[in-house]
Design a protein around this motif. Structure first.
Motif, mmCIF file in Angstrom:
data_model
loop_
_atom_site.group_PDB
_atom_site.id
_atom_site.type_symbol
_atom_site.label_atom_id
_atom_site.label_comp_id
_atom_site.label_asym_id
_atom_site.label_seq_id
_atom_site.Cartn_x
_atom_site.Cartn_y
_atom_site.Cartn_z
ATOM 1 N N ASP A 143 5.765 -0.840 -8.942
ATOM 2 C CA ASP A 143 5.364 -1.703 -7.814
ATOM 3 C C ASP A 143 3.953 -1.481 -7.277
ATOM 4 O O ASP A 143 3.514 -2.237 -6.404
ATOM 5 C CB ASP A 143 6.331 -1.490 -6.639
ATOM 6 C CG ASP A 143 7.737 -1.945 -6.977
ATOM 7 O OD1 ASP A 143 7.872 -2.807 -7.867
ATOM 8 O OD2 ASP A 143 8.687 -1.425 -6.362
ATOM 9 N N GLU A 144 3.286 -0.416 -7.729
ATOM 10 C CA GLU A 144 2.044 -0.081 -7.028
ATOM 11 C C GLU A 144 0.817 0.041 -7.937
ATOM 12 O O GLU A 144 -0.227 0.514 -7.501
ATOM 13 C CB GLU A 144 2.253 1.209 -6.221
ATOM 14 C CG GLU A 144 3.355 1.004 -5.168
ATOM 15 C CD GLU A 144 3.603 2.206 -4.268
ATOM 16 O OE1 GLU A 144 3.857 1.995 -3.071
ATOM 17 O OE2 GLU A 144 3.557 3.349 -4.768
ATOM 18 N N ARG B 257 2.929 -0.588 -2.012
ATOM 19 C CA ARG B 257 3.678 -1.729 -2.589
ATOM 20 C C ARG B 257 3.496 -3.055 -1.854
ATOM 21 O O ARG B 257 3.391 -4.104 -2.489
ATOM 22 C CB ARG B 257 5.161 -1.388 -2.734
ATOM 23 C CG ARG B 257 5.944 -1.255 -1.447
ATOM 24 C CD ARG B 257 7.344 -0.728 -1.713
ATOM 25 N NE ARG B 257 7.267 0.628 -2.261
ATOM 26 C CZ ARG B 257 7.857 1.008 -3.415
ATOM 27 N NH1 ARG B 257 8.556 0.158 -4.124
ATOM 28 N NH2 ARG B 257 7.743 2.253 -3.825
ATOM 29 N N GLU B 258 3.427 -3.018 -0.518
ATOM 30 C CA GLU B 258 3.305 -4.291 0.212
ATOM 31 C C GLU B 258 1.960 -4.951 -0.109
ATOM 32 O O GLU B 258 1.860 -6.174 -0.236
ATOM 33 C CB GLU B 258 3.390 -4.065 1.733
ATOM 34 C CG GLU B 258 4.705 -3.468 2.215
ATOM 35 C CD GLU B 258 4.832 -1.952 2.014
ATOM 36 O OE1 GLU B 258 3.874 -1.313 1.507
ATOM 37 O OE2 GLU B 258 5.902 -1.406 2.359
ATOM 38 N N ALA C 104 2.039 -6.183 -3.816
ATOM 39 C CA ALA C 104 2.802 -7.429 -3.992
ATOM 40 C C ALA C 104 1.895 -8.633 -3.711
ATOM 41 O O ALA C 104 1.926 -9.640 -4.423
ATOM 42 C CB ALA C 104 4.010 -7.431 -3.055
ATOM 43 N N GLU C 105 1.087 -8.505 -2.695
ATOM 44 C CA GLU C 105 0.179 -9.592 -2.320
ATOM 45 C C GLU C 105 -0.927 -9.741 -3.371
ATOM 46 O O GLU C 105 -1.285 -10.857 -3.758
ATOM 47 C CB GLU C 105 -0.414 -9.242 -0.950
ATOM 48 C CG GLU C 105 -0.787 -10.397 -0.083
ATOM 49 C CD GLU C 105 0.314 -11.411 0.175
ATOM 50 O OE1 GLU C 105 1.498 -11.050 0.320
ATOM 51 O OE2 GLU C 105 -0.036 -12.599 0.215
#
Ligand code: PMP
Ligand code: GLN
Length: 389
Positions: free
Chosen positions: A96-97, A256-257, A260-261
């Motif tokens: 995710d990162e 991760r946030e 995701a963007e």
């Protein structure tokens, strides 16, 4: 049948009215035209490790020729996660990162596209790498310039603080710094952290020269700094680390946030990156010491370059990292830096980059940049010419 293309009658309003062709393309073309030794655009004139080239051939022949996953091959992301953890202590999640990108330029562009809204302000430091401001302007952002004052090129943190407004969305940093070869310290990062504390300002950290830090200093990555890492998008490039600027493979790391963007944009900018390169790089990164020798290699080249020019009329500015050496030429000529590098290329057979190209207003401090990522023979021939001036 149509012959050559007719000139168009279509009226356009340029989204980048101030932008021409990049100085790197301009100077490399001039060097080629005049048969000059090209110390302008930053790339090595020696080849990548033979083992890496063999791995690439094996990947091509081994059937790795279709789309890789959008985020990058898992084995490569895993190798990146392990390397970053070993060097800087931060553990990024492999799924995710981390995203593999088509060069650092694409990662930087995509990060700006993903996070900068029209009217947002983005702080950059002058002299500034040439791709940052156009990327911001294409998103309708406003570029805010913080000066790294010549000739020391150190950040003035009180001045940076004064530039922050409620519209500041991002600060783009680059250490080791192209073009000046300066390297930020842990204190610099602490100053930066204090400025952004309590805000929603993102840091876009261009660390493509992470392995080229000299004289026993260490690379102060934002990944070492807990207060910065949570708001940082970090970019590095295999082009610099493995002498493969032409492969255009790099990567981006973020919590991760943020990632995701980033990926929402990435998938529509490039979708995915050259598969065989990723297979080869994943295997090569697992070889012990795949990037260990870089510091010694480039410090050695820097020293050869500096020792030779110390006896010349060029004035050497400090070089603590990157593969660039900046010099002042005021004792040789009072020409503007563009005129001087053009003449240097045409008449003396060595091409360099005018540092005014890294300022929005073309500020000319009489400083030019040489790239010393060249074989011993190339450096010797170039230096012979430069010390005669
Ligand atoms: N950032 C900086 C500071 C650079 O010097 C370069 C290229 N030399 C890049 C980004 C772009 O790297 P890439 O070739 O991987 O796109
Ligand atoms: N980053 C390299 C330099 O500074 C050039 C990359 C490019 O040509 N865009 O010379």
């Amino acid at each position: 049948m149509l012959g050559s293309m007719p000139s168009t009658s279509i009226s356009i309003t340029s989204r980048l009215p101030q932008v021409g062709t990049t100085i790197f393309s301009v100077m490399s073309a001039l060097a080629q035209q005049h048969g000059a030794i090209n110390l302008s655009q930053g790339f090595p004139d020696f080849d990548a490790p033979a083992e890496l080239l063999d791995l690439m051939t094996q990947a091509l022949r081994g059937g790795h020729n279709q789309y890789a996953p959008m985020t990058g091959l898992p084995v490569l992301r895993e190798a990146i996660a392990d390397k970053v953890q070993a060097l800087y202590g931060a553990r990024y999640d492999v799924a995710d990162e981390i995203t593999v990108t088509a060069g650092a330029t694409q990662a930087l562009f995509t990060a700006v596209a993903a996070f900068v809204h029209p009217g947002d302000e983005v702080i950059v430091f002058t002299p500034v790498y040439d791709s940052y401001a156009p990327a911001i302007e294409l998103q309708g952002g406003t570029v805010v310039y913080a000066d790294l004052a010549a000739p020391a090129y150190r950040p003035d943190w009180a001045a940076v603080r004064a530039l922050v407004t409620p519209r500041t969305r991002m600060i783009i940093i680059n250490s080791p710094h192209n073009p000046t070869g300066t390297v930020w310290t842990a204190d610099d990062l602490a100053e930066l952290a204090a400025i952004v504390q309590g805000t929603d300002i993102l840091i876009l950290s261009d660390e493509v020269y992470e392995h080229m830090v000299f004289d026993g200093q260490r690379h102060e990555s934002v990944m070492r700094h807990p207060a910065l890492v949570e708001r940082s998008i970090v970019v590095s490039s295999f082009g610099k680390t493995y002498h493969i600027t032409g492969w255009k493979v790099a990567y981006c790391l973020a919590p991760r946030e943020l990632m995701a963007e980033f990926r929402k944009a990435h998938q529509f900018v490039v979708f995915t990156v050259h598969t065989p390169s990723q297979v080869a790089l994943a295997a090569f990164m697992r070889k012990p010491g795949s990037y260990d020798g870089l510091q010694a290699l480039y410090q050695g080249k820097r020293d050869i370059f500096r020792q030779a020019l110390a006896g010349s009329r060029f004035e050497l500015l400090p070089c603590k990292g990157t593969y660039f050496q900046c010099v002042r030429y005021g004792a040789i000529s009072d020409e503007g830096d563009r005129t001087f590098v053009e003449r240097l290329t045409r008449e003396h057979g060595v091409a360099a980059i005018p540092v005014s190209a890294f300022y929005p207003g073309g500020d000319d401090h009489g400083v030019i940049r040489f790239c010393f990522a060249k074989s011993a023979g190339t450096l010797e021939r170039a230096l012979e010419r430069l010390i005669r001036l």
